[in-house]
Design a protein around this motif. Structure first.
Motif, short mmCIF file in Angstrom:
data_model
loop_
_atom_site.label_atom_id
_atom_site.label_comp_id
_atom_site.label_asym_id
_atom_site.label_seq_id
_atom_site.Cartn_x
_atom_site.Cartn_y
_atom_site.Cartn_z
N GLU A 175 46.89 30.82 -71.02
CA GLU A 175 47.11 32.23 -71.29
C GLU A 175 48.15 32.89 -70.36
OE1 GLU A 175 43.23 33.99 -71.79
OE2 GLU A 175 43.22 33.17 -73.83
N PRO A 176 47.98 32.76 -69.01
CA PRO A 176 48.98 33.41 -68.14
C PRO A 176 50.37 32.84 -68.34
CG PRO A 176 47.44 32.07 -66.85
CD PRO A 176 46.92 32.10 -68.25
N ARG A 177 50.45 31.58 -68.73
CA ARG A 177 51.76 30.97 -68.95
C ARG A 177 52.39 31.50 -70.24
NH1 ARG A 177 52.26 26.60 -65.38
NH2 ARG A 177 50.33 26.16 -64.28
N LEU A 178 51.57 31.68 -71.26
CA LEU A 178 52.10 32.20 -72.53
C LEU A 178 52.61 33.62 -72.36
CD1 LEU A 178 49.77 30.92 -75.37
CD2 LEU A 178 51.63 29.78 -74.20
N ARG A 179 52.02 34.34 -71.42
CA ARG A 179 52.45 35.73 -71.21
C ARG A 179 53.91 35.81 -70.74
NH1 ARG A 179 47.94 37.12 -67.82
NH2 ARG A 179 46.29 36.59 -69.27
N GLN A 180 54.44 34.72 -70.25
CA GLN A 180 55.85 34.71 -69.85
C GLN A 180 56.77 34.80 -71.06
OE1 GLN A 180 56.26 31.73 -66.25
NE2 GLN A 180 55.28 30.71 -67.97
N GLY A 181 56.24 34.48 -72.23
CA GLY A 181 57.05 34.50 -73.44
C GLY A 181 57.57 33.11 -73.78
N ALA A 182 57.85 32.91 -75.06
CA ALA A 182 58.26 31.60 -75.56
C ALA A 182 59.59 31.15 -74.95
CB ALA A 182 58.36 31.63 -77.09
N ASP A 183 60.50 32.10 -74.69
CA ASP A 183 61.81 31.72 -74.15
C ASP A 183 61.67 31.10 -72.77
OD1 ASP A 183 63.03 32.63 -76.38
OD2 ASP A 183 63.84 34.47 -75.49
N THR A 184 60.82 31.70 -71.93
CA THR A 184 60.62 31.18 -70.57
C THR A 184 59.92 29.83 -70.62
OG1 THR A 184 60.50 33.42 -69.71
CG2 THR A 184 59.59 31.69 -68.31
N LEU A 185 58.93 29.69 -71.48
CA LEU A 185 58.22 28.42 -71.61
C LEU A 185 59.18 27.32 -72.03
CD1 LEU A 185 54.99 29.71 -73.33
CD2 LEU A 185 55.13 28.70 -71.05
N LEU A 186 60.02 27.64 -72.99
CA LEU A 186 60.99 26.66 -73.47
C LEU A 186 61.97 26.30 -72.36
CD1 LEU A 186 61.92 25.07 -75.94
CD2 LEU A 186 63.41 26.99 -76.54
N PHE A 209 59.67 21.10 -78.83
CA PHE A 209 59.04 21.57 -77.60
C PHE A 209 58.13 22.75 -77.90
CE2 PHE A 209 62.58 19.50 -75.11
CZ PHE A 209 61.75 18.64 -74.41
N LEU A 210 58.61 23.67 -78.70
CA LEU A 210 57.79 24.85 -79.00
C LEU A 210 56.52 24.46 -79.74
CD1 LEU A 210 60.62 27.37 -79.97
CD2 LEU A 210 59.14 27.46 -77.95
N GLN A 211 56.63 23.50 -80.67
CA GLN A 211 55.45 23.05 -81.40
C GLN A 211 54.46 22.35 -80.46
OE1 GLN A 211 57.06 20.65 -84.55
NE2 GLN A 211 57.61 22.41 -85.81
N LEU A 212 54.99 21.56 -79.53
CA LEU A 212 54.12 20.84 -78.59
C LEU A 212 53.41 21.82 -77.66
CD1 LEU A 212 56.53 17.91 -77.77
CD2 LEU A 212 54.24 17.64 -78.74
N ILE A 213 54.13 22.86 -77.23
CA ILE A 213 53.51 23.84 -76.34
C ILE A 213 52.40 24.59 -77.07
CG2 ILE A 213 53.91 25.92 -74.96
CD1 ILE A 213 56.86 24.89 -74.61
N GLY A 214 52.68 24.98 -78.33
CA GLY A 214 51.65 25.66 -79.12
C GLY A 214 50.43 24.78 -79.33
N PHE A 215 50.67 23.50 -79.54
CA PHE A 215 49.56 22.56 -79.71
C PHE A 215 48.73 22.47 -78.43
CE2 PHE A 215 48.20 18.19 -78.71
CZ PHE A 215 47.15 18.07 -79.60
N PRO A 272 48.86 30.26 -81.05
CA PRO A 272 50.26 30.51 -81.39
C PRO A 272 51.03 31.03 -80.18
CG PRO A 272 48.76 31.85 -82.74
CD PRO A 272 47.93 31.14 -81.73
N LEU A 273 52.30 30.73 -80.08
CA LEU A 273 53.11 31.22 -78.98
C LEU A 273 53.51 32.67 -79.24
CD1 LEU A 273 55.50 28.23 -78.28
CD2 LEU A 273 53.33 28.80 -77.18
N PRO A 274 53.65 33.45 -78.16
CA PRO A 274 54.18 34.81 -78.32
C PRO A 274 55.66 34.73 -78.68
CG PRO A 274 54.02 34.25 -75.99
CD PRO A 274 53.43 33.09 -76.76
N GLN A 275 56.21 35.79 -79.21
CA GLN A 275 57.63 35.79 -79.59
C GLN A 275 58.51 35.92 -78.37
OE1 GLN A 275 58.75 34.88 -82.60
NE2 GLN A 275 56.57 34.44 -82.67
#
Ligand code: HEC
Length: 84
Positions: A35-46, A70-76, A81-84
């Protein structure tokens, strides 16, 4: 992942650390850890997946992975679902 190609990538790379508590990576399916990682947003995660981030190696040891994969793997792994 349900997609066989993605499942193969996951098993050969991400899983080595993201299903191993000793690796200090956010674990697959552990929504709280992600959760805290997803809050960074999908661009930062990628960006962190591609360029690395502390113990996270650049490209997560999947040099042939696309951004989409990468985005699909992170969501999995995040099990949501990833934030926009
Ligand atoms: C060699 C071990 C290793 C492998 C392989 C690995 N990771 Fe990681 N990953 C880590 C560790 C450790 C962290 C935690 C880094 C931190 O927060 O200090 C991490 C964190 C992450 C993060 C969160 C970054 C952030 O901004 O919080 C994402 C996204 C990620 N990994 C994606 C992936 C994907 C996708 C794969 C497979 C293609 C993968 N990782 C493979 C070790 C690994």
């Amino acid at each position: 992942p349900s997609d066989p190609a993605l499942a193969q990538i996951y098993a050969n790379s991400c899983q080595l650390c993201h299903a191993n508590p000793a690796a200090n990576a956010p674990l697959t399916g552990d929504r709280k850890a992600w959760e805290p990682r997803l809050r960074q947003g999908a661009d930062t995660l990628l960006d962190h997946a591609i360029n690395g981030y502390n113990g996270m190696p650049p490209m997560g040891q999947c040099v042939e992975c696309s951004e989409e994969q990468f985005l699909q793997l992170i969501g999995f792994m995040a099990n949501q679902p990833l934030p926009q």
